[in-house]
Enzyme design. Structure first.
Site, PDB file in Angstrom:
ATOM      1  N   LYS A 154      16.418  38.693   8.456  1.00  0.00           N
ATOM      2  CA  LYS A 154      16.554  37.633   7.464  1.00  0.00           C
ATOM      3  C   LYS A 154      15.220  36.937   7.229  1.00  0.00           C
ATOM      4  O   LYS A 154      14.799  36.720   6.086  1.00  0.00           O
ATOM      5  CB  LYS A 154      17.612  36.641   7.945  1.00  0.00           C
ATOM      6  CG  LYS A 154      18.168  35.766   6.848  1.00  0.00           C
ATOM      7  CD  LYS A 154      19.281  34.862   7.377  1.00  0.00           C
ATOM      8  CE  LYS A 154      20.559  35.634   7.674  1.00  0.00           C
ATOM      9  NZ  LYS A 154      21.518  34.900   8.493  1.00  0.00           N
ATOM     10  N   ARG A 184      19.997  29.159  10.463  1.00  0.00           N
ATOM     11  CA  ARG A 184      20.727  30.429  10.467  1.00  0.00           C
ATOM     12  C   ARG A 184      20.088  31.420  11.439  1.00  0.00           C
ATOM     13  O   ARG A 184      18.884  31.440  11.605  1.00  0.00           O
ATOM     14  CB  ARG A 184      20.720  31.040   9.059  1.00  0.00           C
ATOM     15  CG  ARG A 184      21.054  30.035   7.997  1.00  0.00           C
ATOM     16  CD  ARG A 184      20.930  30.628   6.615  1.00  0.00           C
ATOM     17  NE  ARG A 184      22.120  31.366   6.274  1.00  0.00           N
ATOM     18  CZ  ARG A 184      22.244  32.076   5.160  1.00  0.00           C
ATOM     19  NH1 ARG A 184      21.233  32.165   4.324  1.00  0.00           N
ATOM     20  NH2 ARG A 184      23.355  32.709   4.900  1.00  0.00           N
ATOM     21  N   GLY A 224      29.134  38.755  14.639  1.00  0.00           N
ATOM     22  CA  GLY A 224      29.538  38.334  15.979  1.00  0.00           C
ATOM     23  C   GLY A 224      28.649  37.243  16.519  1.00  0.00           C
ATOM     24  O   GLY A 224      28.981  36.543  17.462  1.00  0.00           O
ATOM     25  N   MET A 229      26.289  33.623  16.008  1.00  0.00           N
ATOM     26  CA  MET A 229      26.355  32.420  15.220  1.00  0.00           C
ATOM     27  C   MET A 229      25.688  32.682  13.885  1.00  0.00           C
ATOM     28  O   MET A 229      24.652  33.305  13.817  1.00  0.00           O
ATOM     29  CB  MET A 229      25.612  31.288  15.903  1.00  0.00           C
ATOM     30  CG  MET A 229      25.844  29.990  15.175  1.00  0.00           C
ATOM     31  SD  MET A 229      24.475  28.862  15.354  1.00  0.00           S
ATOM     32  CE  MET A 229      23.747  29.009  13.745  1.00  0.00           C
ATOM     33  N   ARG A 256      19.148  41.692   2.027  1.00  0.00           N
ATOM     34  CA  ARG A 256      19.029  42.694   3.101  1.00  0.00           C
ATOM     35  C   ARG A 256      19.604  44.008   2.588  1.00  0.00           C
ATOM     36  O   ARG A 256      20.348  44.020   1.599  1.00  0.00           O
ATOM     37  CB  ARG A 256      19.789  42.249   4.341  1.00  0.00           C
ATOM     38  CG  ARG A 256      21.262  42.060   4.084  1.00  0.00           C
ATOM     39  CD  ARG A 256      21.966  41.578   5.334  1.00  0.00           C
ATOM     40  NE  ARG A 256      23.331  41.182   5.016  1.00  0.00           N
ATOM     41  CZ  ARG A 256      24.099  40.470   5.797  1.00  0.00           C
ATOM     42  NH1 ARG A 256      23.647  40.030   6.957  1.00  0.00           N
ATOM     43  NH2 ARG A 256      25.325  40.162   5.453  1.00  0.00           N
ATOM     44  N   HIS A 302      39.914  63.081  30.477  1.00  0.00           N
ATOM     45  CA  HIS A 302      40.559  64.262  29.909  1.00  0.00           C
ATOM     46  C   HIS A 302      41.025  63.992  28.486  1.00  0.00           C
ATOM     47  O   HIS A 302      40.750  64.754  27.553  1.00  0.00           O
ATOM     48  CB  HIS A 302      41.741  64.663  30.795  1.00  0.00           C
ATOM     49  CG  HIS A 302      42.517  65.816  30.249  1.00  0.00           C
ATOM     50  ND1 HIS A 302      43.637  65.640  29.482  1.00  0.00           N
ATOM     51  CD2 HIS A 302      42.290  67.142  30.308  1.00  0.00           C
ATOM     52  CE1 HIS A 302      44.082  66.826  29.108  1.00  0.00           C
ATOM     53  NE2 HIS A 302      43.287  67.755  29.609  1.00  0.00           N
ATOM     54  N   SER A 326      22.479  75.245  30.499  1.00  0.00           N
ATOM     55  CA  SER A 326      23.153  74.321  29.586  1.00  0.00           C
ATOM     56  C   SER A 326      23.441  73.061  30.394  1.00  0.00           C
ATOM     57  O   SER A 326      24.087  73.123  31.443  1.00  0.00           O
ATOM     58  CB  SER A 326      24.442  74.941  29.059  1.00  0.00           C
ATOM     59  OG  SER A 326      25.079  74.019  28.211  1.00  0.00           O
ATOM     60  N   CYS A 358      25.702  70.671  26.737  1.00  0.00           N
ATOM     61  CA  CYS A 358      27.092  70.786  26.281  1.00  0.00           C
ATOM     62  C   CYS A 358      27.947  69.651  26.780  1.00  0.00           C
ATOM     63  O   CYS A 358      29.157  69.629  26.602  1.00  0.00           O
ATOM     64  CB  CYS A 358      27.674  72.137  26.665  1.00  0.00           C
ATOM     65  SG  CYS A 358      27.761  72.397  28.439  1.00  0.00           S
ATOM     66  N   TYR A 401      19.113  73.752  21.667  1.00  0.00           N
ATOM     67  CA  TYR A 401      20.304  73.387  20.900  1.00  0.00           C
ATOM     68  C   TYR A 401      21.087  72.284  21.600  1.00  0.00           C
ATOM     69  O   TYR A 401      20.915  72.047  22.796  1.00  0.00           O
ATOM     70  CB  TYR A 401      21.208  74.604  20.669  1.00  0.00           C
ATOM     71  CG  TYR A 401      21.876  75.124  21.930  1.00  0.00           C
ATOM     72  CD1 TYR A 401      23.089  74.589  22.359  1.00  0.00           C
ATOM     73  CD2 TYR A 401      21.297  76.130  22.693  1.00  0.00           C
ATOM     74  CE1 TYR A 401      23.704  75.050  23.522  1.00  0.00           C
ATOM     75  CE2 TYR A 401      21.896  76.606  23.841  1.00  0.00           C
ATOM     76  CZ  TYR A 401      23.106  76.052  24.248  1.00  0.00           C
ATOM     77  OH  TYR A 401      23.692  76.497  25.392  1.00  0.00           O
TER      78      TYR A 401
HETATM   79  C1  PEP Z   1      29.883  68.662  31.743  1.00  0.00           C
HETATM   80  O1  PEP Z   1      30.121  68.444  32.913  1.00  0.00           O
HETATM   81  O2  PEP Z   1      29.040  68.014  31.084  1.00  0.00           O
HETATM   82  C2  PEP Z   1      30.614  69.703  31.017  1.00  0.00           C
HETATM   83  C3  PEP Z   1      30.287  70.007  29.773  1.00  0.00           C
HETATM   84  O3  PEP Z   1      31.655  70.286  31.634  1.00  0.00           O
HETATM   85  P1  PEP Z   1      33.089  69.620  31.823  1.00  0.00           P
HETATM   86  O4  PEP Z   1      33.148  68.418  30.935  1.00  0.00           O
HETATM   87  O5  PEP Z   1      34.063  70.656  31.436  1.00  0.00           O
HETATM   88  O6  PEP Z   1      33.115  69.288  33.275  1.00  0.00           O
END
Ligand code: PEP
Ligand code: MG
Length: 876
Positions: free
Chosen positions: A23, A93, A102, A104, A337, A456, A766, A833, A853
Site C-alpha cells: 500500500k 492503515r 486478516g 487490522m 494494488r 492416508h 526418487s 515423488c 523431474y
Molecule cells: C514418500 O515416502 O515420499 C513416498 C512417496 O512414498 P509413500 O508416500 O508411499 O510412503
C-alpha cells in the site's frame, strides 16, 4: 545516521514494497505520478520488526521519528493535531508487502476528541458530518485497537434508529450521532477500564501498535502459512490526511477494479456510495451503486477517475483494485494494488494483457499463482450459494474441490449408497485405511477426524481428485452409533453436509456445486509455461484411470505407481491376505500366483494409458498389517479359503502386530524377508511391458523398477539381484532385447547420507519426501496434525513440513544425496515423488537443486508445470 523508519509518500516509490509495504509503495508511486493522493507518510516494515525485537514496544527513537513526520504533515497541510481552528485528522492503515486479509485494516478520523469535534463541526458548518465522523472513529478504534464493542456498537446504532423511527444511518441527525458517540465512549470505558484517549498523539501511537500487533493475530498467521509468507516480513503503517466521503451529497467513496475480478472481462467494475465513509461500502449497511451510475451522476469525476484507472493499469501492467473518495466533488485516490481475482479471471486477464501487447508471454506465465489453478480443475461451489452458507467447522484443506452429499460412516455404506441408491455421499471417518479405498472412490468428499496433509485419506483423495478435509479434531464421532457432532450440531447418517477442500471449511447443509471448466485460456497459458520449464512433470498414479487423467493434464510419465494400492479392491485383498499370513514359501507362492495376473493386467493398463511415456513402478511398500482382516467375518472367510483353523489364523495375525509399523516390516524389508514377492512383481512388470511393447512397436518401453525404503546399499543390492535374475530370464525367454532400470527411493535419512554408495546399485533416485520428512523430523506423518497447530501458533514452524518441503533440514539431505549420487553416477536420473512434488515452492527447490523431474498427483500436474516454468524463469 540511524536507520530511517518513516518516509513521506513523496520520498518513496513503487519499487520499495519490501520497506513500505504494498500500500505504501503504491501510494508513493501514485503521488509521484501526480495523481490526487491525500498527503501522508509510511512507517516501514522494519519499524514493525524492530517493535517485535524490542519486546512489543515502539522505541523512543522510532516514536520521535514518527512525531517528526507528524510535524511535517502538519506543515504540508497547514493543519494541526488537536487544533481547534484547523484540526488535522488522519487515517491509519496497515500494509504488508503482500496484501493480507486478516490483519487490522483501517482506522479513520483519528485526531477527533470532544473539543476537536466541536471545532470541526463549526469549521465545516456541518455538525452532523462531524459527529458522524467522531462516532465512527470511536467505533473503529475500540474495535481494532482494543478489540471491544464491535457487535454492541451496531446494536446501539440499531436501537437509536428504532428510537427515532428511521431506517438508514444517514437519517440520524447530529444530536443522535453525538449521543451515540457518548454511548460508545461509555462502553469503551466499561470494557477497557480507562477513558477513551483524547490526545491525538496517544491515539496514533495506539493505532500504530495495533497494526503491528495485528501482524501476529491468529488469522494473519494462518493466512501467511497458507500463502508462504514469512513472519519476518512485518507490516508497514500508512498515516494519511483524511479526506471525507461523508461530507454530504456531493461526497462519496467507492472501490473499483480495472477489469472484472470474477471473469476477467475488460470493463471498469466497481461500486460506490454517496455520503459515506470507506467501511460502509463493504459493510453492506446501504446498497452501493454501480460505477456506471457515477458516470451519470458526476461525469467530470467519472472521467477523471476513468483516466486514472487506466493510467494505473498501464503503469503496473496488471489489473488494478482501487479505493477512492470524492470530497465535495473532488476526487482522491486512496489506494491501488494488483487486484485479487478468481482463477478463471487470472487466466483471462493474463491472456488479454498479452494480446493487448501490455505484457509478454513470459510475464503472463509468471503472474499466475500456480496454486490457483486448482480451482479450475475440480467442481466448485456455486458462489452465491456459498456466500449464503456459514461453516460449522474447519480443518486441513487436504484435497481441493467442493463436495456436497449425505453423511455415511463406513466405506461399505459409501459404496452401497452410491451404487445401489445412486446417492451422493460424504464419507466421515475417524481416519481412513487402505480398506476404505473403494468407498472413498464412490464418495464425493472425505472428512476425517484424524490425520495430516500426508495421511492416508489426504494422499489417496488427492490422487483420485476427490475433495478431502482432514484432521478435524473438533469432531466428536461415534462410528458405531453413526453420529458425529460439530459446531454444536449433531449429524446422523443421511444428513447433508458440504466440504470445501480448498479452504477446509465444513458446512452442515447442502450447497450447490458446479462443474469445473478448463477453457482455452488454460491450455494457452500451459503451452507458454511448457516453453520455459526444464523440469519434467510426472504423476503419481496407481490405476489406468488416474494415469489417463494425468495425461490429459500434461503428465510426461509416472514417477510413482504404488503397487499396494492395487490390492485394496475387495476381490484382491483376499489373495493379498493369503500371501501375508502364509506360513511357508509354498503357501506364499500359491497366493502370489493368484496376484500375478492381476498385477500384470494392471500394469498393462497403465502402460497403455501412458502411451510410451516412462513409468516407474514401485514394489510393495506398506506395513503388512494394513491388509490384515479385522472383523470376525473376514477372518473366518480367510481361514476357510486357506484351510486353516480360525484360532491358528488369529495367532498369525497377532504375531504380525508391530508397535511401530511405519518403521517396521515394510518397504524393501518385505522383499528381503520374502524375495518371492519381488520375483512376482518383477515378473508382472516385465511381462506387462513385453506384451504392450509387442502391441505398440512404435513405443520404446524401458520399465523402471523402484525399490522403496532403502537405507543400506547391501539391502538394495540383494533385492536388485532378485529383480535382475527374474527380469533377464523373462526377457531372454521372450527373445527380446528390452532394457529396464532398477532404482530406489531416497526416503530414509541414511540413504541420503550414503547416496554415493547407494548410487553404485541404483540407476535412479526418487526422493520420497513424505517418509524422508517423517524420519528427519522424527514425527509421524499420520499424527503430526494433532500437535502442529501449537507449533504454528508459537511460530516454531511456519508451515506444515509435509505440505511444503523443509528446505533447510530435509532439503539439505536432498541436496547432499543429489551431489553424492552424481559423484558415483554422473548421469543418474533424479526425481521426487513425495507430496511436495506438487507444491510450488518445493518445485522451485527441486529445479534449483537440479532434479530431472517432479512427480505429483494427477490434479496437481498443471500446478507443477506452471511452478516449474516460474522456477526456471526466476533462476535465469
Ligand atoms: C514418500 O515416502 O515420499 C513416498 C512417496 O512414498 P509413500 O508416500 O508411499 O510412503
Ligand atoms: Mg514412502
Amino acid at each position: 545516521m540511524g536507520k530511517k523508519y518513516v518516509y513521506l509518500f513523496k520520498e518513496g516509490n513503487g519499487s520499495m514494497r519490501e520497506l513500505l509495504g504494498g500500500k505504501g509503495a503504491n501510494l508513493a508511486e501514485m503521488t509521484n505520478l501526480g495523481m490526487p493522493v491525500p498527503r501522508g507518510f509510511t512507517i516501514t516494515t522494519e519499524a514493525c520488526t524492530q517493535y517485535y525485537e524490542d519486546g512489543e514496544k515502539i522505541s523512543d527513537e522510532i516514536q520521535a521519528e514518527i512525531m517528526h513526520y507528524v510535524a511535517e504533515l502538519e506543515n504540508m497541510t497547514g493543519k494541526k493535531f488537536g487544533d481547534l481552528e484547523n484540526p488535522l485528522l488522519v487515517s491509519v492503515r496497515s500494509g504488508a508487502r503482500a496484501s493480507m486479509p486478516g490483519m487490522m485494516d483501517t482506522i479513520l478520523n483519528l485526531g477527533l476528541n470532544d473539543t476537536v469535534v466541536e471545532a470541526f463541526a463549526k469549521k465545516t458548518g456541518n455538525p452532523r458530518f462531524a459527529y458522524d465522523s467522531y462516532r465512527r472513529f470511536i467505533q473503529m478504534y475500540s474495535d481494532v485497537v482494543m478489540e471491544v464493542g464491535k457487535a454492541y456498537f451496531e446494536k446501539l446504532i440499531d436501537e437509536m434508529k428504532e428510537k427515532k423511527g428511521v431506517k438508514l444511518d444517514t437519517e440520524l441527525d447530529a444530536d443522535d450521532l453525538k449521543e451515540l458517540a457518548e454511548q460508545f465512549k461509555a462502553e469503551y470505558k466499561k470494557e477497557v477500564g480507562a477513558d477513551f484517549p483524547t490526545d491525538p498523539v496517544d491515539q496514533m501511537m495506539g493505532a500504530v501498535k495495533a497494526v503491528f500487533r495485528s501482524w501476529n493475530n491468529p488469522r494473519a498467521i494462518y493466512y501467511r502459512r497458507m500463502n508462504d509468507i514469512p513472519s519476518s516480513w512485518g507490516t508497514a503503517v500508512n498515516v494519511q490526511e483524511m479526506v471525507f466521503g461523508n461530507m454530504g451529497d456531493t461526497s462519496g467513496t467507492g472501490v473499483a477494479f480495472s477489469r472484472n475480478p470474477a471473469t476477467g472481462e475488460k470493463k471498469l467494475y466497481g461500486e460506490f456510495l454517496m455520503n459515506a465513509q470507506g467501511e460502509d461500502v463493504v459493510a453492506g449497511v446501504r446498497t452501493p451503486q454501480t460505477i456506471d451510475q457515477l458516470k451519470e451522476q458526476n461525469p467530470a469525476v467519472y472521467d477523471e477517475f476513468y483516466k486514472i484507472v487506466y493510467t494505473l493499469e498501464k503503469h503496473y501492467r496488471d489489473m488494478q483494485d482501487m479505493e477512492f473518495t470524492i470530497e465535495e466533488g473532488k476526487l482522491f485516490m486512496l489506494q491501488t494494488r494488483n487486484g485479487k481475482r478468481t482463477a478463471a479471471a487470472a487466466l483471462q486477464i493474463a491472456c488479454d494483457l498479452v494480446d493487448e501487447g501490455m505484457i509478454t508471454e513470459k510475464e503472463a506465465v509468471s503472474m499466475i499463482d500456480p496454486k490457483q489453478l486448482d480451482a479450475l480443475l475440480h467442481p466448485q461451489f456455486d458462489p452465491t450459494a456459498l456466500k449464503a452458507a456459514k461453516p460449522v467447522g474447519s480443518a486441513l484443506p487436504a484435497s481441493p474441490g467442493a463436495a456436497c452429499g449425505q453423511v455415511v460412516f463406513t466405506a461399505e455404506d459409501a459404496t452401497e449408497w452410491a451404487t445401489k441408491k445412486g446417492a451422493k455421499v460424504i464419507l466421515v471417518r475417524l481416519e481412513t485405511s487402505p480398506e476404505d479405498i473403494e468407498g472413498m472412490h464412490y464418495s464425493q468428499g472425505i472428512l476425517t477426524v484424524r490425520g495430516g496433509m500426508t495421511s492416508h485419506a489426504a494422499v489417496v483423495a488427492r490422487g483420485m481428485g476427490t475433495c478431502c478435509v482432514s484432521g478435524c479434531g473438533e469432531i466428536k464421532i461415534d462410528e458405531a452409533r453413526k453420529v458425529f457432532t460439530l459446531g454444536g450440531k449433531e449429524f446422523h447418517e443421511g444428513d447433508f453436509i458440504s466440504l470445501d477442500g480448498s479452504t477446509g471449511n465444513i458446512y452442515g447443509e447442502a450447497i450447490k456445486t458446479v462443474e469445473a471448466s478448463i477453457s482455452g485460456n488454460f491450455d494457452r497459458l500451459m503451452k507458454w509455461a511448457d516453453e520455459y520449464r526444464t523440469l519434467k512433470v510426472r504423476t503419481n498414479a496407481d490405476t489406468p484411470k488416474d494415469a489417463a487423467q494425468a495425461m490429459k493434464f500434461g503428465a510426461q510419465g509416472i514417477g510413482l505407481c504404488r503397487t499396494e494400492h492395487m490390492f485394496f479392491d475387495s476381490e484382491r485383498i483376499a489373495a493379498m491376505r493369503e500371501m501375508i499370513v502364509s506360513k511357508n514359501v509354498e503357501q506364499r507362492k500359491t497366493a502370489l500366483a493368484k496376484l500375478l495376473p492381476m498385477q500384470r493386467s494392471d500394469f498393462e493398463g497403465i502402460y497403455e494409458a501412458m502411451q510410451g511415456y516412462p513409468v516407474t513402478i514401485r514394489f510393495l511398500d506398506p506395513p503388512l498389517h494394513e491388509f490384515l482382516p479385522q472383523d470376525e467375518e473376514d477372518i473366518a472367510a480367510l481361514a476357510k479359503e486357506m484351510k486353516m483353523e480360525v484360532g491358528d489364523l488369529k495367532a498369525v495375525i497377532s504375531s504380525l502386530h508391530e508397535f511401530n509399523p511405519m518403521m517396521g516390516h515394510r518397504g524393501c524389508r518385505l522383499a528381503v524377508t520374502y524375495p518371492e514377492i519381488a520375483e512376482m512383481q518383477t515378473t508382472a512388470v516385465i511381462q506387462a511391458a513385453l506384451n504392450v511393447q509387442k502391441k505398440h512397436p512404435e513405443w520404446d518401453l524401458v520399465p523402471e523398477i523402484m525399490i522403496p525404503l532403502v537405507g543400506e546399499v547391501k539391502e538394495l543390492a540383494y533385492v536388485k539381484n532378485v529383480v535382475v535374475e527374474t527380469a533377464d530370464k523373462i526377457i531372454a525367454e521372450a527373445g527380446s532385447d528390452m532394457k529396464y532400470m532398477v532404482g530406489t527411493m531416497i526416503e530414509i535419512p541414511r540413504a541420503a547420507l550414503t547416496a554415493d554408495e547407494i548410487a553404485k546399485e541404483a540407476e535412479f533416485f526418487s526422493f520420497g519426501t513424505n517418509d524422508l520428512t517423517q524420519m528427519t523430523f522424527g514425527f509421524s506423518r499420520d499424527d503430526a496434525g494433532n500437535f502442529l497447530d501449537a507449533y504454528y501458533e508459537k511460530k516454531i514452524y511456519e508451515n506444515d513440513p509435509f505440505a511444503r518441503l523443509d528446505q533447510i533440514g530435509v532439503g539439505k539431505l536432498v541436496e547432499m544425496a543429489v551431489e553424492l549420487g552424481k559423484r558415483t553416477r554422473p548421469d543418474i536420473k533424479l526425481g521426487i515423488c513425495g507430496e511436495h512434488g506438487g507444491d510450488p515452492s518445493s518445485v522451485e527447490f527441486c529445479h534449483n537443486v537440479g532434479l530431472n523431474y517432479v512427480s505429483c498427483s494427477p490434479y496437481r500436474v498443471p500446478i507443477a508445470r506452471l511452478a516449474a516454468a516460474q522456477a526456471a524463469i526466476k533462476a535465469k
